[in-house]
Design an enzyme around this catalytic site. Structure first.
Site, PDB file in Angstrom:
ATOM      1  N   ASN A  71     -52.283   4.692  -0.084  1.00  0.00           N
ATOM      2  CA  ASN A  71     -51.771   5.962  -0.574  1.00  0.00           C
ATOM      3  C   ASN A  71     -52.856   6.975  -0.261  1.00  0.00           C
ATOM      4  O   ASN A  71     -53.874   7.044  -0.964  1.00  0.00           O
ATOM      5  CB  ASN A  71     -51.493   5.913  -2.074  1.00  0.00           C
ATOM      6  CG  ASN A  71     -50.889   7.218  -2.575  1.00  0.00           C
ATOM      7  OD1 ASN A  71     -50.886   8.224  -1.857  1.00  0.00           O
ATOM      8  ND2 ASN A  71     -50.393   7.209  -3.805  1.00  0.00           N
ATOM      9  N   PRO A 100     -57.576  10.914  -2.324  1.00  0.00           N
ATOM     10  CA  PRO A 100     -58.069  11.918  -3.272  1.00  0.00           C
ATOM     11  C   PRO A 100     -57.146  12.151  -4.467  1.00  0.00           C
ATOM     12  O   PRO A 100     -55.920  12.141  -4.325  1.00  0.00           O
ATOM     13  CB  PRO A 100     -58.187  13.189  -2.419  1.00  0.00           C
ATOM     14  CG  PRO A 100     -57.333  12.945  -1.236  1.00  0.00           C
ATOM     15  CD  PRO A 100     -57.370  11.471  -0.984  1.00  0.00           C
ATOM     16  N   ASN A 101     -57.782  12.336  -5.602  1.00  0.00           N
ATOM     17  CA  ASN A 101     -57.135  12.669  -6.887  1.00  0.00           C
ATOM     18  C   ASN A 101     -56.414  11.487  -7.531  1.00  0.00           C
ATOM     19  O   ASN A 101     -56.003  11.571  -8.686  1.00  0.00           O
ATOM     20  CB  ASN A 101     -56.153  13.851  -6.733  1.00  0.00           C
ATOM     21  CG  ASN A 101     -56.858  15.102  -6.256  1.00  0.00           C
ATOM     22  OD1 ASN A 101     -57.828  15.525  -6.878  1.00  0.00           O
ATOM     23  ND2 ASN A 101     -56.418  15.670  -5.165  1.00  0.00           N
ATOM     24  N   HIS A 108     -46.347   6.122  -1.610  1.00  0.00           N
ATOM     25  CA  HIS A 108     -46.439   7.302  -2.481  1.00  0.00           C
ATOM     26  C   HIS A 108     -45.730   6.986  -3.783  1.00  0.00           C
ATOM     27  O   HIS A 108     -44.628   6.408  -3.763  1.00  0.00           O
ATOM     28  CB  HIS A 108     -45.800   8.536  -1.831  1.00  0.00           C
ATOM     29  CG  HIS A 108     -46.441   8.854  -0.532  1.00  0.00           C
ATOM     30  ND1 HIS A 108     -47.693   9.412  -0.446  1.00  0.00           N
ATOM     31  CD2 HIS A 108     -46.036   8.624   0.741  1.00  0.00           C
ATOM     32  CE1 HIS A 108     -48.028   9.526   0.821  1.00  0.00           C
ATOM     33  NE2 HIS A 108     -47.048   9.043   1.562  1.00  0.00           N
ATOM     34  N   ARG A 133     -53.339  13.131 -14.548  1.00  0.00           N
ATOM     35  CA  ARG A 133     -52.842  14.317 -13.842  1.00  0.00           C
ATOM     36  C   ARG A 133     -51.320  14.243 -13.697  1.00  0.00           C
ATOM     37  O   ARG A 133     -50.751  13.192 -13.394  1.00  0.00           O
ATOM     38  CB  ARG A 133     -53.499  14.470 -12.472  1.00  0.00           C
ATOM     39  CG  ARG A 133     -52.959  13.575 -11.416  1.00  0.00           C
ATOM     40  CD  ARG A 133     -53.187  14.187 -10.020  1.00  0.00           C
ATOM     41  NE  ARG A 133     -52.873  13.205  -9.010  1.00  0.00           N
ATOM     42  CZ  ARG A 133     -52.614  13.489  -7.742  1.00  0.00           C
ATOM     43  NH1 ARG A 133     -52.669  14.726  -7.331  1.00  0.00           N
ATOM     44  NH2 ARG A 133     -52.320  12.541  -6.899  1.00  0.00           N
ATOM     45  N   ALA A 162     -53.041  13.623  -0.641  1.00  0.00           N
ATOM     46  CA  ALA A 162     -52.716  14.808   0.170  1.00  0.00           C
ATOM     47  C   ALA A 162     -53.175  14.659   1.616  1.00  0.00           C
ATOM     48  O   ALA A 162     -52.629  15.329   2.511  1.00  0.00           O
ATOM     49  CB  ALA A 162     -53.334  16.052  -0.460  1.00  0.00           C
ATOM     50  N   GLU A 191     -47.577   2.440   4.044  1.00  0.00           N
ATOM     51  CA  GLU A 191     -47.856   3.738   3.405  1.00  0.00           C
ATOM     52  C   GLU A 191     -47.121   3.789   2.065  1.00  0.00           C
ATOM     53  O   GLU A 191     -45.938   3.427   1.988  1.00  0.00           O
ATOM     54  CB  GLU A 191     -47.351   4.857   4.324  1.00  0.00           C
ATOM     55  CG  GLU A 191     -47.490   6.252   3.737  1.00  0.00           C
ATOM     56  CD  GLU A 191     -46.857   7.328   4.612  1.00  0.00           C
ATOM     57  OE1 GLU A 191     -46.187   6.991   5.614  1.00  0.00           O
ATOM     58  OE2 GLU A 191     -47.023   8.508   4.272  1.00  0.00           O
ATOM     59  N   TYR A 216     -46.508  11.464 -11.789  1.00  0.00           N
ATOM     60  CA  TYR A 216     -47.195  10.229 -11.390  1.00  0.00           C
ATOM     61  C   TYR A 216     -47.232   9.157 -12.481  1.00  0.00           C
ATOM     62  O   TYR A 216     -47.770   8.078 -12.254  1.00  0.00           O
ATOM     63  CB  TYR A 216     -48.619  10.553 -10.929  1.00  0.00           C
ATOM     64  CG  TYR A 216     -48.659  11.500  -9.749  1.00  0.00           C
ATOM     65  CD1 TYR A 216     -48.102  11.134  -8.527  1.00  0.00           C
ATOM     66  CD2 TYR A 216     -49.228  12.768  -9.861  1.00  0.00           C
ATOM     67  CE1 TYR A 216     -48.110  12.007  -7.446  1.00  0.00           C
ATOM     68  CE2 TYR A 216     -49.253  13.646  -8.791  1.00  0.00           C
ATOM     69  CZ  TYR A 216     -48.694  13.256  -7.583  1.00  0.00           C
ATOM     70  OH  TYR A 216     -48.712  14.123  -6.517  1.00  0.00           O
ATOM     71  N   ARG A 221     -40.035  17.018  -3.015  1.00  0.00           N
ATOM     72  CA  ARG A 221     -41.034  17.960  -3.541  1.00  0.00           C
ATOM     73  C   ARG A 221     -41.271  19.104  -2.540  1.00  0.00           C
ATOM     74  O   ARG A 221     -40.404  19.386  -1.721  1.00  0.00           O
ATOM     75  CB  ARG A 221     -42.303  17.180  -3.869  1.00  0.00           C
ATOM     76  CG  ARG A 221     -42.049  16.096  -4.935  1.00  0.00           C
ATOM     77  CD  ARG A 221     -43.325  15.341  -5.271  1.00  0.00           C
ATOM     78  NE  ARG A 221     -44.315  16.218  -5.882  1.00  0.00           N
ATOM     79  CZ  ARG A 221     -45.611  15.897  -5.990  1.00  0.00           C
ATOM     80  NH1 ARG A 221     -46.054  14.745  -5.515  1.00  0.00           N
ATOM     81  NH2 ARG A 221     -46.452  16.733  -6.567  1.00  0.00           N
TER      82      ARG A 221
END
Ligand code: DQA
Length: 145
Positions: free
Chosen positions: A74, A10-11, A100, A18, A77, A98, A23, A107
């Site tokens: 990825n 998502p996103n 990111h 964003r 969230a 995985e 990012y 963070r």
């Protein structure tokens, strides 16, 4: 030829727009293009999938049992709380990396924990779009084991 599935959660469709300070300014399409090209250079085919829906991500992971040899994911969230995506990765039994873009450990606290990490071979985080390109090397080593 080994086939890799690249999954974005998502996103991530908004990558480049964003929070560019976190990012980066590269669009997801531009990142995907680099990943697909790197895979091709290394003799692998890369299928790309993005969804904002947990169920669609799970369905695509299930389909990977028939059409892929390894996965780069990825999960956005969902990384931090989706036991359903964790179980899907575990169920399909394909080597999974995985990814990111941000350094999740630097963070907010809720980003420090990944529920999918235990069912992935390893995690690459904090290198922006390079995280994906490093993951290509990692998944290549795994699918050729
Ligand atoms: C992310 C980190 C997650 O915490 C966040 O929810 C994302 C992107 C990353 O690539 O850094 O959507 O997975």
């Amino acid at each position: 030829m080994k086939r890799i599935l690249l999954v974005h959660g998502p996103n991530l469709n908004l990558t480049g727009i964003r929070e560019p300070g976190i990012y980066g300014r590269n669009s997801l399409a531009a990142i995907n293009e680099e990943v697909v090209q790197k895979c091709a250079r290394l003799g692998m085919e890369c299928n790309v999938f993005q969804s904002n829906s947990e169920g669609e991500i799970i369905d695509r992971l299930h389909a990977a049992m028939d059409d892929c040899d390894g996965i780069i994911i990825n999960a956005g969230a969902y990384t931090h709380y989706s036991y359903a995506i964790r179980d899907a990765i575990s169920a399909v039994r394909l080597p999974t990396v995985e990814v990111h873009m941000s350094n999740v450990h630097a963070r907010e606290e809720f980003r420090h924990h990944s529920v999918i990490a235990p069912v992935c071979a390893g995690t690459i985080a904090g290198f922006g779009k390079e995280s994906y390109l490093l993951a290509v090397d990692a998944v290549k080593a795994l699918v050729e084991e």
